[in-house]
Design an enzyme around this catalytic site. Structure first.
Site, mmCIF file in Angstrom:
data_model
loop_
_atom_site.group_PDB
_atom_site.id
_atom_site.type_symbol
_atom_site.label_atom_id
_atom_site.label_comp_id
_atom_site.label_asym_id
_atom_site.label_seq_id
_atom_site.Cartn_x
_atom_site.Cartn_y
_atom_site.Cartn_z
ATOM 1 N N ASN A 221 0.844 -1.204 0.000
ATOM 2 C CA ASN A 221 0.000 0.000 0.000
ATOM 3 C C ASN A 221 0.876 1.250 0.000
ATOM 4 O O ASN A 221 2.103 1.152 -0.015
ATOM 5 C CB ASN A 221 -0.956 -0.032 1.209
ATOM 6 C CG ASN A 221 -0.186 -0.112 2.506
ATOM 7 O OD1 ASN A 221 0.632 0.757 2.813
ATOM 8 N ND2 ASN A 221 -0.399 -1.187 3.268
ATOM 9 N N ILE A 321 -1.297 -5.652 16.182
ATOM 10 C CA ILE A 321 -1.578 -4.879 17.396
ATOM 11 C C ILE A 321 -2.553 -5.622 18.302
ATOM 12 O O ILE A 321 -2.401 -5.611 19.532
ATOM 13 C CB ILE A 321 -2.045 -3.448 17.049
ATOM 14 C CG1 ILE A 321 -1.673 -2.522 18.201
ATOM 15 C CG2 ILE A 321 -3.514 -3.359 16.732
ATOM 16 C CD1 ILE A 321 -1.376 -1.138 17.788
HETATM 17 O O1 C5P Z 1 -7.888 -2.771 11.414
HETATM 18 P P1 C5P Z 1 -7.139 -1.599 10.867
HETATM 19 O O2 C5P Z 1 -6.128 -1.968 9.815
HETATM 20 O O3 C5P Z 1 -7.975 -0.443 10.459
HETATM 21 O O4 C5P Z 1 -6.349 -1.073 12.167
HETATM 22 C C1 C5P Z 1 -5.257 -0.219 12.074
HETATM 23 C C2 C5P Z 1 -4.370 -0.417 13.271
HETATM 24 O O5 C5P Z 1 -4.111 -1.805 13.451
HETATM 25 C C3 C5P Z 1 -3.014 0.188 13.092
HETATM 26 O O6 C5P Z 1 -2.536 0.537 14.369
HETATM 27 C C4 C5P Z 1 -2.207 -0.926 12.465
HETATM 28 O O7 C5P Z 1 -0.829 -0.755 12.693
HETATM 29 C C5 C5P Z 1 -2.761 -2.124 13.178
HETATM 30 N N1 C5P Z 1 -2.772 -3.364 12.393
HETATM 31 C C6 C5P Z 1 -1.943 -4.412 12.762
HETATM 32 N N2 C5P Z 1 -1.981 -5.582 12.061
HETATM 33 C C7 C5P Z 1 -2.826 -5.746 11.038
HETATM 34 C C8 C5P Z 1 -3.690 -4.704 10.661
HETATM 35 C C9 C5P Z 1 -3.631 -3.524 11.353
HETATM 36 O O8 C5P Z 1 -1.164 -4.245 13.692
HETATM 37 N N3 C5P Z 1 -2.835 -6.882 10.384
#
Ligand code: C5P
Length: 415
Positions: A221, A321
């Site tokens: 991305n 996370i």
């Molecule tokens: O679920 P979403 O991608 O919107 O959430 C964003 C947050 O979750 C960010 O802090 C991102 O670093 C973390 N994230 C993660 N692992 C993933 C997807 C998102 O740590 N696979």
């Protein structure tokens, strides 16, 4: 008060704070702000606009600051004491709290038709505005335009708040002045390179991840990694020991930061878990790819030249996370980011619970001027008990704001 917040209580001895008060109902809170600065050892002087004196008496502020309150540009006695230019030079910090829509408009127009606007024009000190007004007034494009143009003209200007919540007029929404203790804590970082994160181990993920399709192709991305790198820089400057787990980005490593380069979400997760033994704060700014090809080909995929579709099966990546936040070695604080294109506050609140994190930093990535790749960001800081906006501001200023919020989070309110 948690371990982080107690470390931010530092002395402001020898610091000079000019508190400007304009005519809004939040003016009564400024008395507490003055008290906090005085208590921390700062020398405090107060300047009030005529309208401010309708809400709170100069006598109260004189008693709390221990200094006469300045009210008029044309007051002979005051000018014989400390004249307006002298006052402008005297200050290390000029904080206008509350800053009304009228004041912001006049400041943006470069007016000097009262003492406070004159001081804003004449001072070289850091200026902070703490806006407070009815939500409709705050959201009015004229107010937003005034603020944006002020910030463009004065890149050093800080705008703290406003917060969302109940307003004096009965409306609920953005426009509440931040609480005095928040304004106080946020001002600290401007007056001294604070060591508020000394002895804290902070792990930050940043940038995109790359998910291999074959040895030469990948899914990824547009994340630039700038926000995570700014956070790493600001955290290191605040005395933290910082580990930055970075996806593939083209950015220099900030001074004093330990960088671990990774490629895929799986690599990032492995490195993140390896840090949990000694991690106090985990901040996930990385734009982790949600999916990866279920099977990365060992050899470069070849087209057959017949126009046959190539189907890729995608498999969901681990949520880094959420894994960290549910781990038996969960850090004291876990902060997630949320890039949204609509209903930003709403989604941020949902993410708070879903990912079991302490705060979500959300922004609207459908806007061109902020977010992915931009140098500026405007964010919503969302915890269980608080929703605060910050910006637009440089990503480094946003980073400082986030770290300040972090150090002032109260475990009893926000757990
Ligand atoms: O679920 P979403 O991608 O919107 O959430 C964003 C947050 O979750 C960010 O802090 C991102 O670093 C973390 N994230 C993660 N692992 C993933 C997807 C998102 O740590 N696979």
């Amino acid at each position: 008060m948690n371990a982080l917040s107690s470390q931010s209580q530092q002395s402001l001895k020898n610091k000079r704070v000019l508190v400007g008060i304009t005519g809004g109902i939040a003016a009564y809170k400024s008395a507490e702000l003055v008290r906090l600065f005085s208590k921390a050892g700062a020398e405090v002087r107060v300047v009030m606009t005529p309208a401010a004196t309708e809400f709170i008496t100069p006598l109260t502020l004189q008693a709390l600051s221990g200094n006469p309150v300045s009210q008029s540009l044309l007051d002979e006695n005051a000018e014989m004491g400390m004249g307006h230019i002298e006052l402008a030079r005297w200050a290390d910090l000029l904080i206008v709290a509350p800053a009304t829509a009228d004041f912001i408009a006049r400041m943006n127009a470069g007016m000097a038709n009262d003492l406070l606007t004159t001081l804003c024009l004449a001072t070289t000190a850091n200026i902070v505005l703490a806006p407070a007004m009815n939500e409709k007034m705050w959201l009015n494009p004229v107010t937003q335009k005034n603020l944006a143009s002020l910030q463009e003209a004065l890149p050093e200007l800080q705008v703290f708040g406003p917060a969302s919540g109940e307003q004096a007029c009965g409306d609920v929404g953005f426009g509440r002045m931040l609480e005095p203790n928040q304004l106080f804590e946020m001002s600290l970082s401007l007056m001294q390179p604070s060591q508020s994160l000394l002895n804290q181990n902070i792990v930050i993920t940043a940038g995109p991840t790359r998910e291999a399709i074959d040895p030469v192709r990948y899914l990824s991305n547009h994340s630039s990694g700038k926000m995570g790198f700014a956070l790493a820089e600001a955290a290191a400057q605040s005395g933290a020991s910082v580990t930055l787990i970075a996806g593939p980005v083209n950015l220099p490593t900030p001074a004093g930061v330990q960088r671990i380069n990774v490629t895929s979400a799986d690599d990032m997760l492995r490195e993140a878990l390896a840090q949990l033994d000694s991690c106090d704060v985990f901040i996930g700014t990385a734009a982790v790819a949600d999916y990866r090809p279920a099977q990365a080909a060992n050899q470069k995929l070849k087209k057959d030249g017949q126009g046959t579709d190539l189907n890729l099966t995608l498999q969901e990546n681990p949520d880094i996370i959420a894994t960290v936040a549910q781990h038996p070695q969960r850090p004291e604080r876990v902060i997630a980011f949320a890039a949204e294109t609509q209903n930003v506050a709403d989604y941020a609140h949902k993410k708070l619970t879903k990912k079991n994190v302490d705060a979500v930093v959300a922004n609207d990535v459908s806007r061109q001027d902020i977010g992915f790749g931009a140098d500026q960001n405007e964010i919503l800081w969302v915890t269980a008990s608080q929703t605060v906006t910050f910006g637009p501001a440089s990503k480094l200023d946003v980073a400082r704001f986030i770290l300040n919020q972090l150090t002032t989070m109260d475990t009893t309110n926000d757990a």
